[in-house]
Design an enzyme around this catalytic site. Structure first.
Site, PDB file in Angstrom:
ATOM      1  N   PRO A 230     -13.481  -4.366   1.824  1.00  0.00           N
ATOM      2  CG  PRO A 230     -15.605  -5.266   1.871  1.00  0.00           C
ATOM      3  CD  PRO A 230     -14.771  -4.120   2.214  1.00  0.00           C
ATOM      4  CG  HIS A 231      -9.870  -4.368  -2.247  1.00  0.00           C
ATOM      5  ND1 HIS A 231      -9.777  -4.603  -0.954  1.00  0.00           N
ATOM      6  CD2 HIS A 231      -8.921  -4.872  -2.934  1.00  0.00           C
ATOM      7  CE1 HIS A 231      -8.664  -5.304  -0.965  1.00  0.00           C
ATOM      8  NE2 HIS A 231      -8.062  -5.465  -1.971  1.00  0.00           N
TER       9      HIS A 231
END
Length: 155
Positions: free
Chosen positions: A66-67
């Site tokens: 996730p970013h």
């Protein structure tokens, strides 16, 4: 070997984390970012969820990346979270996730954000490293694997 010393700190690495579901993961990541990095938990949670709505960040083999871009962040930072048990994350290979590297970047990070994503994905491609990360039973042990400290300790 590729090390992640520029992205993680002892406070941003957690092992044996109780994660009930993908939905519960994002507020938990936001809370850890708030505690470890002094960020606003709800802002981090919402930014990660916004990116996740575009498609799952689980890239297979039980891992997710996730970013998000976070206003006011001074540099690219990472959280590494090892789950006590895998959870469904809508991965492309349908395998549940037990390792997540959360990458947080300044809004204007551009190339630095992309370089960090590439660095993390290269690191997580090594099967032996991933196996050691899964076998680690403490945050300190996980941090040592991520930063190469374990190799230094053995020398």
């Amino acid at each position: 070997m590729n090390r992640l010393t520029n992205l993680v700190y002892p406070a941003t690495v957690r092992a044996q984390l109780q994660v009930e579901s993908k939905r519960a993961f994002f507020p938990l990541a936001g809370a850890i970012a708030a505690t470890a990095l002094g960020l606003d938990a709800s802002e981090v949670t919402e930014a990660l969820l916004e990116r996740e709505r575009l498609g799952s960040t689980a890239f297979g083999r039980g891992m997710a990346l996730p970013h998000a871009r976070i206003p006011g962040l001074s540099g690219v930072r990472g959280l590494f979270l090892q789950f006590s048990r895998p959870v469904d994350f809508d991965a492309i290979d349908a395998l549940p996730v037990d390792l997540a590297f959360v990458l947080l970047s300044p809004v204007d990070a551009g190339a630095d954000h992309l370089k960090a994503l590439a660095q993390v994905s290269r690191f997580l491609r090594d099967d032996a490293t991933v196996s050691r990360l899964r076998g680690a039973r403490s945050s300190e042990a996980v941090y040592a694997i991520l930063t190469g400290e374990e190799a230094r300790d053995a020398a």
